[in-house]
Enzyme design. Sequence first.
Site, PDB file in Angstrom:
ATOM      1  CG  ASP A 158      -2.112   0.926   1.047  1.00 29.28           C
ATOM      2  OD1 ASP A 158      -2.459   1.237  -0.109  1.00 29.28           O
ATOM      3  OD2 ASP A 158      -2.700   1.328   2.066  1.00 29.28           O
TER       4      ASP A 158
ATOM      5  CE1 TYR B  80      -0.602   8.761   4.343  1.00 36.02           C
ATOM      6  CE2 TYR B  80       1.616   9.671   4.304  1.00 36.02           C
ATOM      7  CZ  TYR B  80       0.337   9.659   4.832  1.00 36.02           C
ATOM      8  OH  TYR B  80       0.014  10.540   5.844  1.00 36.02           O
TER       9      TYR B  80
ATOM     10  CG  HIS C 185      -4.531  10.726   2.605  1.00 36.10           C
ATOM     11  ND1 HIS C 185      -5.595  10.702   3.481  1.00 36.10           N
ATOM     12  CD2 HIS C 185      -3.693   9.732   3.007  1.00 36.10           C
ATOM     13  CE1 HIS C 185      -5.413   9.729   4.363  1.00 36.10           C
ATOM     14  NE2 HIS C 185      -4.266   9.131   4.102  1.00 36.10           N
TER      15      HIS C 185
ATOM     16  CD  GLU D 145      -6.510   4.631   4.572  1.00 30.92           C
ATOM     17  OE1 GLU D 145      -5.888   3.725   3.994  1.00 30.92           O
ATOM     18  OE2 GLU D 145      -5.982   5.431   5.368  1.00 30.92           O
TER      19      GLU D 145
ATOM     20  CD  GLU E 121      -5.604   2.826  -0.260  1.00 29.79           C
ATOM     21  OE1 GLU E 121      -4.825   2.201  -1.010  1.00 29.79           O
ATOM     22  OE2 GLU E 121      -5.472   2.891   0.977  1.00 29.79           O
TER      23      GLU E 121
ATOM     24  CG  ASP F 198      -6.157  -0.062   3.146  1.00 29.86           C
ATOM     25  OD1 ASP F 198      -6.303  -1.228   3.538  1.00 29.86           O
ATOM     26  OD2 ASP F 198      -5.134   0.620   3.357  1.00 29.86           O
TER      27      ASP F 198
ATOM     28  CE1 TYR G  48       2.745   7.429  12.744  1.00 27.23           C
ATOM     29  CE2 TYR G  48       1.333   7.577  14.673  1.00 27.23           C
ATOM     30  CZ  TYR G  48       2.196   8.168  13.772  1.00 27.23           C
ATOM     31  OH  TYR G  48       2.511   9.493  13.893  1.00 27.23           O
TER      32      TYR G  48
ATOM     33  CE  LYS H 260      -4.015   2.487   7.598  1.00 29.15           C
ATOM     34  NZ  LYS H 260      -4.767   3.384   6.743  1.00 29.15           N
TER      35      LYS H 260
HETATM   36 CA    CA Z   1      -4.312   2.643   2.826  1.00 27.73          CA
END
Ligand code: CA
Length: 426
Positions: free
Chosen positions: A136, A138, A143, A209, A211, A243, A254, A263
């Site tokens: 994934d 970013y 965002h 999310e 995506e 997601d 995190y 996630k």
């Molecule tokens: Ca994501």
Amino acid sequence: MSTIAANNPALTSWVEVPQNSDFPIQNLPFGIVKTSQLTPRVASRIGDFAIDLKSLYVLGYLENLPFEHSDFDCNTLNVLMKRGKKASRELRNRLSKLFDSNYKDLQKNQHHVEQVLIPIDQVTMCMPVEIGDYTDFYSSREHATNVGTMFRDPENALLPNWLWLPVGYHGRSSSIIISGEPVRRPKGQIKPIPEEPPIYAACRNLDFELEMAFITFDGKPMGERISTDEAEDFIFGMCLFNDWSARDMQTWEYVPLGPFLAKNFASSISPWIVTLDALQAFKVDGPEQSPEVLSYLEYKDQKSYDIQLEVYIQPENADETKICTSNFKYMYWNMAQQLAHHTVNGCNIRCGDLMGSGTISGPTPDSYGSMLELAWKGTKPLPMNDGTERKFIQDGDTVIMRGFSSKDGVRVGFGEVTGKILPALD
Ligand code: CA
């Protein structure tokens, strides 16, 4: 890329295609279908019909193509994808010819037509790809800026590496599910009162999310890299990708290695893989990149795609409310750059890998691709058509994402990816 016959905007089909359908003859995506009578098999779609490719093959319409019966008589697209880009392009071109208004062979054989075309309301869509590795990214500047502003420092919203490389992480493929499968609200560690220790509880800030994802062909041997020039030859197609994210777990867990349980409990994909070939007509310029990227991330020609994206929330027993309109073209880093970066160290990709774009937010508040941003950390609740409001996703809510490209009277779309949230288990 040479001209692809199946993309001709002038083509029409002898199969009736409703106006504003995502699936005209210029699309011809691939998926896996089954019915109460038929075992899982490779299919395409036109209008409101699935095209049974196993039957098409048995009836002799796919002769002189580099495929065998077993390529279509199977429950994933991986075998077909193993044949590579040229073969899948030839297959789509053949489908385009068979369903072209000017081509009579199949059209005039009603017995064959009945075997090959299955009304879409009779099919169950199956997971189309056996996904190996899931990465994934970013890659939406808006965002990343919004999240950085909320959680760190508005003055330095982007971390120092963000404009130099497509930031990404390795996700988990075991929990990628097909559209329509419900998602159980996750439990884990959250820290509702910052000054106190964490508690074990159900997620309170459940989010989606928005995506898109791309699916790869086999890549190069380990140790070699894929250049931005070559990258699109290694991409089979794209789908919508939700997601799902547990924001309260994410905030706590995190540091320092990135998201983990926030996630990996579920990610949903749309069932039809739209080929990258079918999207060629919708290429556009990407955002200007400054500072100038390093040499291996430089690219020629257009590598961004104009795909309109929409998100809806449908509360239980109520109508859906549109909460977001965004576009894939907003992505700062394009797919060719993502793949070039992913392999620059010699990391090998394999047939059936899935690469998520990262949340796709646009420049305006109604184009943000997550509840976190749309409701700005819960400070601006979103009104629903049924009179309720949302800061995050509630039990019983269904999140629906739709996407399509449109140009010169041709609309190529993805259908939708949906998922309903079930209450957490005890
Ligand atoms: Ca994501």
